[in-house]
Design an enzyme around this catalytic site. Structure first.
Site, PDB file in Angstrom:
ATOM      1  N   GLY A 268     -15.404   4.968   5.754  1.00 50.94           N
ATOM      2  CA  GLY A 268     -16.829   4.690   5.708  1.00 50.94           C
ATOM      3  C   GLY A 268     -17.024   3.224   5.423  1.00 50.94           C
ATOM      4  O   GLY A 268     -16.063   2.450   5.465  1.00 50.94           O
ATOM      5  N   ASP A 381     -24.149  10.239  -3.048  1.00 52.38           N
ATOM      6  CA  ASP A 381     -24.311  10.154  -1.605  1.00 52.38           C
ATOM      7  C   ASP A 381     -24.623  11.558  -1.083  1.00 52.38           C
ATOM      8  O   ASP A 381     -23.741  12.409  -1.016  1.00 52.38           O
ATOM      9  CB  ASP A 381     -22.979   9.626  -1.030  1.00 52.38           C
ATOM     10  CG  ASP A 381     -23.133   9.279   0.419  1.00 52.38           C
ATOM     11  OD1 ASP A 381     -24.224   9.523   0.975  1.00 52.38           O
ATOM     12  OD2 ASP A 381     -22.153   8.768   1.005  1.00 52.38           O
TER      13      ASP A 381
END
Ligand code: NAG
Ligand code: NAG
Ligand code: NAG
Ligand code: NAG
Ligand code: NAG
Length: 510
Positions: A268, A381
């Protein structure tokens, strides 16, 4: 042999005088007139006798030799001084041993039958009694327990080829190295015990080397081991001796097979996650952060502080944080292993039912409430791509960190998450990277044309369609930047549970 026999016979012949001491005898006795003949005939029979070599023969000295020999034979407790004379034994005779040693003429003509000389324990002083070595045929020589000094006369000892027993123990000879002398090497080191002679130069050398080199080496080795254990592989230390939350790069490297590509779970923005196996067999998920060296050094302490908070999190919908790794070379977070299935994958690959999707939604909301209550400083997240699923269908928030996360942000994110859970996949793909556009679109079709966005694969009934509609409503409220300000997670939870209770009712009714 015959010569000795004759000499001794001759001495015995003078029995009455013989009772005197050797010194008196030497002073008073004189060779008989036929002594020349006797000696000459002896030498004819046995030319190897030592006194035979000298010419002209000094009869006087040879006579004195016979006197000393007969006395010494007697003093040495030889069983039969008439026939043979095998040993000179003056052990523990400190009064007479030096005297006999001083008769140089005796040793010069040393009887060939003598095979053992024992002069031990006589407090003999001075240098090595070298005269005794004139008896070159001896097989045993014992000078132990004296106070002899100086060098051991190796030159004079070497001709004694038949010597098998030598005892020089307990003396004060000057240092000599056995290893340097071929002659001394023939004997056992115990022959030189406490004699001043170094038994084995080699052995001492090894000991010295062991001490000088070995000890520091051992210390270096131990320090090295300790360093390795403490800073590289603390997982080899007993649990009590280490911080079980602290991981080192070396441990993670081994766990992830050298951060091999095969073990990469995902990448990511600024992070890579790996699957790993710890030494004790525990499967873990390792999230490493790709930040510059500078920033790493700066935030090292802060990061550890954060991680110390994260390891305390305990909720069934939050991934369990095992620990962290933070040093100059890397930063990483180690969490429990859940598997690879993210909500995103689950939605697109298995087309779950409405009930299951709702369960995930509630789980995520519960985790958010827990964080809000207990750890408001932690932000997480909440994306379909990062929330993981357990095998039992429970969602797990897997990525979080310590930092300012406003409540509204959390609520907004949950709203988008809720919308994503219900809408069909390709729609989300259309708005890839354009969250606002996606929310706007859902808002536009709500409520009349909802069918346009709802994932058909859920196969909703009239009842569940209603629930989905309500959930979208809640989702839109949360996702809206304006309305979300007026909401709290608690309120949202209440709203959602109302929908939930209806699900339960429908379950009961169906
Ligand atoms: C001893 O006898 C030999 C001959 O038998 C003779 O030559 C020698 O001179 C004698 N020695 C003495 C000291 O009498
Ligand atoms: C010699 O030995 C005998 C018996 O072994 C002993 O009686 C005698 O005293 C000894 N003589 C001397 C001078 O030591
Ligand atoms: C040495 O002699 C003394 C007496 O003179 C005795 O007490 C001691 O035991 C002897 N030592 C050895 C080793 O023979
Ligand atoms: C050693 O012993 C042998 C046999 O007994 C003999 O022939 C030889 O001369 C001896 N060596 C010395 C140096 O006396
Ligand atoms: C040498 O003599 C000492 C004392 O007499 C004794 O203890 C030792 O065993 C002897 N060594 C050998 C090799 O005979």
């Amino acid at each position: 042999m015959a010569s000795i026999w004759i000499i001794l016979l001759f001495i015995t012949y003078m029995e009455p005088v013989f009772s005197a001491t050797v010194v008196e005898d030497l002073a008073n006795l004189h060779p008989p007139p036929d002594f020349n003949t006797t000696i000459t005939s002896n030498c004819l029979k046995n030319p190897s006798l030592r006194y035979c070599g000298s010419s002209p023969m000094d009869l006087d000295v040879i006579f004195k030799f016979t006197i000393v020999a007969s006395h010494l034979c007697n003093e040495s407790k030889n069983p039969n001084c008439v026939e043979t004379f095998p040993k000179i034994d003056l052990r523990n005779r400190p009064k007479i041993a030096p005297l006999y040693l001083s008769f140089t003429f005796f040793w010069k003509y040393c009887p060939l039958t003598v095979i053992s000389i024992d002069l031990s324990n006589n407090s003999l002083k001075g240098t090595f009694p070298i005269d005794a070595l004139l008896c070159t045929q001896v097989q045993a020589l014992d000078f132990s327990h004296n106070v002899l000094t100086g060098d051991v006369p190796i030159q004079s000892l070497s001709p004694l080829t038949n010597l098998t027993v030598l005892n020089l123990s307990y003396n004060h000879f000057s240092e000599a190295k056995i290893s340097d002398s071929r002659f001394l090497k023939r004997f056992d080191p115990s022959c030189f015990f406490q004699s001043g002679i170094i038994p084995s130069h080699h052995r001492y050398k090894i000991k010295a080397i062991m001490l000088l080199l070995g000890f520091p080496l051992v210390v270096v080795f131990m320090v090295g081991c300790l360093w390795w254990l403490c800073f590289r592989r603390p997982d080899y230390l007993p649990g009590l001796l280490r911080n079980k939350h602290k991981f080192t790069p070396a441990m993670l490297k081994v766990a992830t097979n050298g951060f091999s590509k095969k073990n990469i779970l995902g990448k990511g923005e600024g992070f890579v996650t790996y699957r790993g196996v710890l030494r004790d067999g525990t499967q873990v998920r390792v999230e490493t952060y790709l930040d510059s060296k500078n920033s790493r050094e700066k935030c090292h302490r802060k990061y550890v502080e954060e991680c110390k908070v994260l390891v305390q999190l305990c909720h069934k919908n939050l991934v369990l944080v095992y620990g962290w790794c933070s040093n100059r070379h890397m930063r990483a977070l180690v969490t429990e292993w859940i598997g690879r299935v993210s909500v995103d994958m689950w939605l697109s690959e298995t087309s779950p039912s409405w009930k299951h999707r709702f369960k995930v939604l509630v789980g995520v909301l519960k985790a958010l409430c827990y964080l809000q209550d207990q750890w408001p400083e932690i932000c997480c997240d909440v994306k379909t791509s990062s929330v993981l699923l357990r095998e039992n269908g429970e969602p797990l928030i897997a990525r979080f960190r310590v930092g300012d996360d406003s409540n509204t942000k959390k609520i907004h994110r949950f709203g988008v998450f809720a919308l994503e859970m219900i809408t069909y996949r390709t729609l989300r793909d259309e708005f890839e990277g354009n969250e606002a556009g996606f929310v706007e679109y859902v808002k536009m079709v709500y409520p009349g044309k909802l069918q346009k966005v709802i994932d058909e694969k859920m196969k909703l009934t009239e009842n569940t369609l209603d629930q989905a509609r309500q959930t979208i409503y809640i989702g839109l409220m949360c996702a809206d930047h304006q309305t979300c300000r007026q909401l709290s997670l608690g309120q949202i939870y209440n709203m959602i549970t109302k929908v939930y209770s209806r699900i339960r009712c429908t379950n009961v009714s169906t």
